[in-house]
Design a protein around this motif. Sequence first.
Motif, mmCIF file in Angstrom:
data_model
loop_
_atom_site.group_PDB
_atom_site.id
_atom_site.type_symbol
_atom_site.label_atom_id
_atom_site.label_comp_id
_atom_site.label_asym_id
_atom_site.label_seq_id
_atom_site.Cartn_x
_atom_site.Cartn_y
_atom_site.Cartn_z
ATOM 1 N N GLU A 36 87.041 54.566 35.584
ATOM 2 C CA GLU A 36 88.104 55.440 36.994
ATOM 3 C C GLU A 36 86.555 55.209 37.716
ATOM 4 O O GLU A 36 85.570 55.612 37.668
ATOM 5 C CB GLU A 36 87.869 56.658 36.353
ATOM 6 N N ARG A 37 86.815 54.291 39.045
ATOM 7 C CA ARG A 37 85.701 54.755 39.722
ATOM 8 C C ARG A 37 85.415 55.609 41.530
ATOM 9 O O ARG A 37 86.559 56.573 41.234
ATOM 10 C CB ARG A 37 85.959 53.241 41.053
ATOM 11 N N ARG A 38 84.645 56.967 41.135
ATOM 12 C CA ARG A 38 84.280 58.233 41.035
ATOM 13 C C ARG A 38 83.734 57.991 42.939
ATOM 14 O O ARG A 38 82.094 57.526 42.298
ATOM 15 C CB ARG A 38 84.447 58.952 40.627
ATOM 16 N N ARG A 39 83.837 58.460 44.366
ATOM 17 C CA ARG A 39 83.247 58.740 45.242
ATOM 18 C C ARG A 39 82.120 59.955 44.650
ATOM 19 O O ARG A 39 82.595 60.663 44.429
ATOM 20 C CB ARG A 39 84.004 58.783 46.358
ATOM 21 N N GLN A 40 81.041 59.468 44.814
ATOM 22 C CA GLN A 40 79.944 60.617 45.307
ATOM 23 C C GLN A 40 79.869 60.366 45.987
ATOM 24 O O GLN A 40 80.036 60.540 47.444
ATOM 25 C CB GLN A 40 78.377 59.428 44.799
ATOM 26 N N TYR A 45 79.904 54.169 44.912
ATOM 27 C CA TYR A 45 80.848 55.390 43.775
ATOM 28 C C TYR A 45 79.916 54.756 42.491
ATOM 29 O O TYR A 45 79.343 54.271 42.640
ATOM 30 C CB TYR A 45 81.904 53.986 44.077
ATOM 31 N N GLN A 46 81.003 55.226 41.357
ATOM 32 C CA GLN A 46 80.049 55.272 40.810
ATOM 33 C C GLN A 46 81.529 55.108 39.049
ATOM 34 O O GLN A 46 82.014 55.762 39.787
ATOM 35 C CB GLN A 46 79.575 56.701 40.249
ATOM 36 N N ASP A 47 81.282 54.642 38.247
ATOM 37 C CA ASP A 47 82.260 53.976 37.198
ATOM 38 C C ASP A 47 82.293 54.554 36.638
ATOM 39 O O ASP A 47 80.872 55.373 35.994
ATOM 40 C CB ASP A 47 82.731 53.046 36.688
ATOM 41 N N LYS A 48 83.155 55.594 35.501
ATOM 42 C CA LYS A 48 82.924 56.323 34.463
ATOM 43 C C LYS A 48 84.197 55.543 33.479
ATOM 44 O O LYS A 48 85.165 56.311 34.491
ATOM 45 C CB LYS A 48 83.165 58.100 35.067
ATOM 46 N N ASN A 50 86.500 56.076 30.349
ATOM 47 C CA ASN A 50 87.297 57.342 29.757
ATOM 48 C C ASN A 50 87.771 56.724 28.597
ATOM 49 O O ASN A 50 87.951 55.347 28.893
ATOM 50 C CB ASN A 50 88.097 57.664 30.185
#
Length: 133
Positions: A36-40, A45-48, A50
């Motif tokens: 899941e790519r999240r914008r900081q 962007y950082q991938d997390k 799951n």
Amino acid sequence: MSLNKVAISGNLGKDSELRVTQGGTAVLTFSVAVNERRRQQDGAYQDKANWIDCVMFGKRAEGIQPYLRRGSKLALTGHLNQNKYEHDGKTYSRIEVVVDEVELMNTRRETQQPEAAPAQPSEPAISDAGIPF
């Protein structure tokens, strides 16, 4: 009416594990990393990852097990199943995907074992006569 359907795609974090129950049923377990790519806050962007626990049963599980290796990319559909169990007097709950369908998404080249170096191509036996260029 209720609906319990899951569709995911991702990569395996480790090789799948096959075991057989006392009744003779094959049980294949594996975990799929779904990024899941999240914008900081700083805009980057950082991938997390799951991690989704999956289980598959029967002959189909035995058949696909050799192909489910660490790093394999796959897509699957299935349904959620909640398992409850007790340990040391505490009740725990775990949700996993019971896999109905799975599709390997690696290219053929990625899934094959490395082969010996290809033989040198030989020159064609056709002469230049009659070719206009």
